[in-house]
Scaffold this motif. Structure first.
Motif, mmCIF file in Angstrom:
data_model
loop_
_atom_site.group_PDB
_atom_site.id
_atom_site.type_symbol
_atom_site.label_atom_id
_atom_site.label_comp_id
_atom_site.label_asym_id
_atom_site.label_seq_id
_atom_site.Cartn_x
_atom_site.Cartn_y
_atom_site.Cartn_z
ATOM 1 N N ASN A 72 39.417 36.000 45.686
ATOM 2 C CA ASN A 72 39.232 37.098 46.626
ATOM 3 C C ASN A 72 39.813 36.700 47.983
ATOM 4 O O ASN A 72 39.176 35.995 48.752
ATOM 5 C CB ASN A 72 37.748 37.452 46.768
ATOM 6 C CG ASN A 72 37.542 38.657 47.672
ATOM 7 O OD1 ASN A 72 38.489 39.236 48.194
ATOM 8 N ND2 ASN A 72 36.298 39.046 47.858
ATOM 9 N N SER A 98 40.888 39.191 50.008
ATOM 10 C CA SER A 98 40.963 40.500 50.657
ATOM 11 C C SER A 98 40.863 40.337 52.170
ATOM 12 O O SER A 98 40.041 39.580 52.682
ATOM 13 C CB SER A 98 39.872 41.445 50.142
ATOM 14 O OG SER A 98 38.593 40.941 50.430
ATOM 15 N N ASN A 138 45.065 38.983 38.626
ATOM 16 C CA ASN A 138 43.842 39.731 38.953
ATOM 17 C C ASN A 138 43.224 39.339 40.294
ATOM 18 O O ASN A 138 42.031 39.584 40.521
ATOM 19 C CB ASN A 138 42.803 39.602 37.831
ATOM 20 C CG ASN A 138 43.311 40.156 36.528
ATOM 21 O OD1 ASN A 138 43.905 41.220 36.490
ATOM 22 N ND2 ASN A 138 43.108 39.423 35.447
ATOM 23 N N ASN A 176 42.334 39.552 44.278
ATOM 24 C CA ASN A 176 42.102 40.625 45.232
ATOM 25 C C ASN A 176 42.783 40.234 46.542
ATOM 26 O O ASN A 176 42.299 39.384 47.273
ATOM 27 C CB ASN A 176 40.603 40.838 45.451
ATOM 28 C CG ASN A 176 40.328 41.997 46.398
ATOM 29 O OD1 ASN A 176 41.248 42.553 47.003
ATOM 30 N ND2 ASN A 176 39.075 42.359 46.535
ATOM 31 N N SER A 230 43.814 42.810 48.612
ATOM 32 C CA SER A 230 43.823 44.083 49.329
ATOM 33 C C SER A 230 43.674 43.840 50.829
ATOM 34 O O SER A 230 42.828 43.073 51.271
ATOM 35 C CB SER A 230 42.713 45.002 48.822
ATOM 36 O OG SER A 230 41.449 44.418 49.004
ATOM 37 N N ASP A 266 45.313 43.131 43.036
ATOM 38 C CA ASP A 266 45.072 44.256 43.938
ATOM 39 C C ASP A 266 45.725 43.930 45.273
ATOM 40 O O ASP A 266 45.235 43.088 46.023
ATOM 41 C CB ASP A 266 43.572 44.476 44.114
ATOM 42 C CG ASP A 266 43.253 45.668 45.014
ATOM 43 O OD1 ASP A 266 44.191 46.301 45.541
ATOM 44 O OD2 ASP A 266 42.050 45.965 45.173
#
Length: 103
Positions: free
Chosen positions: A20, A22, A38, A40, A42, A60
């Motif tokens: 992650n 993000s 996969n 993240n 974002s 993402d």
């Protein structure tokens, strides 16, 4: 774990599946041949990052900043790039997505 400020880091050949990042600051980071499947990313700032040969399938990247990034050989199959920003300095020699010049 969520990282918010990472600059000039080296993640060559790193296994970062499902990480992650993000909204993280990843400007100038080096992700050569890294696995970001996969992940993240974002809202992450990947401007001027080197992602040469990285696997971002299923990642993402919604709203990510990719200005000046090197996406040579990057696998973007199934990645979400809605709202991602890139410019003329972004190297789009990637595969698996409509933004890729190789398509």
């Amino acid at each position: 774990l969520q990282l918010e400020f990472i600059v000039f880091n080296i993640f060559v050949d790193a296994n970062l599946q499902n990480v992650n990042f993000s909204n993280a600051n990843l400007r100038f980071a080096i992700f050569d041949s890294a696995s970001l499947t996969n992940a993240n990313l974002s809202g992450a700032d990947l401007s001027n990052a080197d992602l040469n040969g990285a696997n971002l399938s299923g990642a993402d990247l919604n709203g990510a900043y990719l200005q000046g990034a090197n996406l040579s050989g990057v696998d973007l199959f199934g990645a979400d790039l809605d709202g991602a920003a890139y410019d003329n300095d972004t190297i789009l020699d990637c595969v698996g997505h409509d933004i890729c010049e190789a398509n």
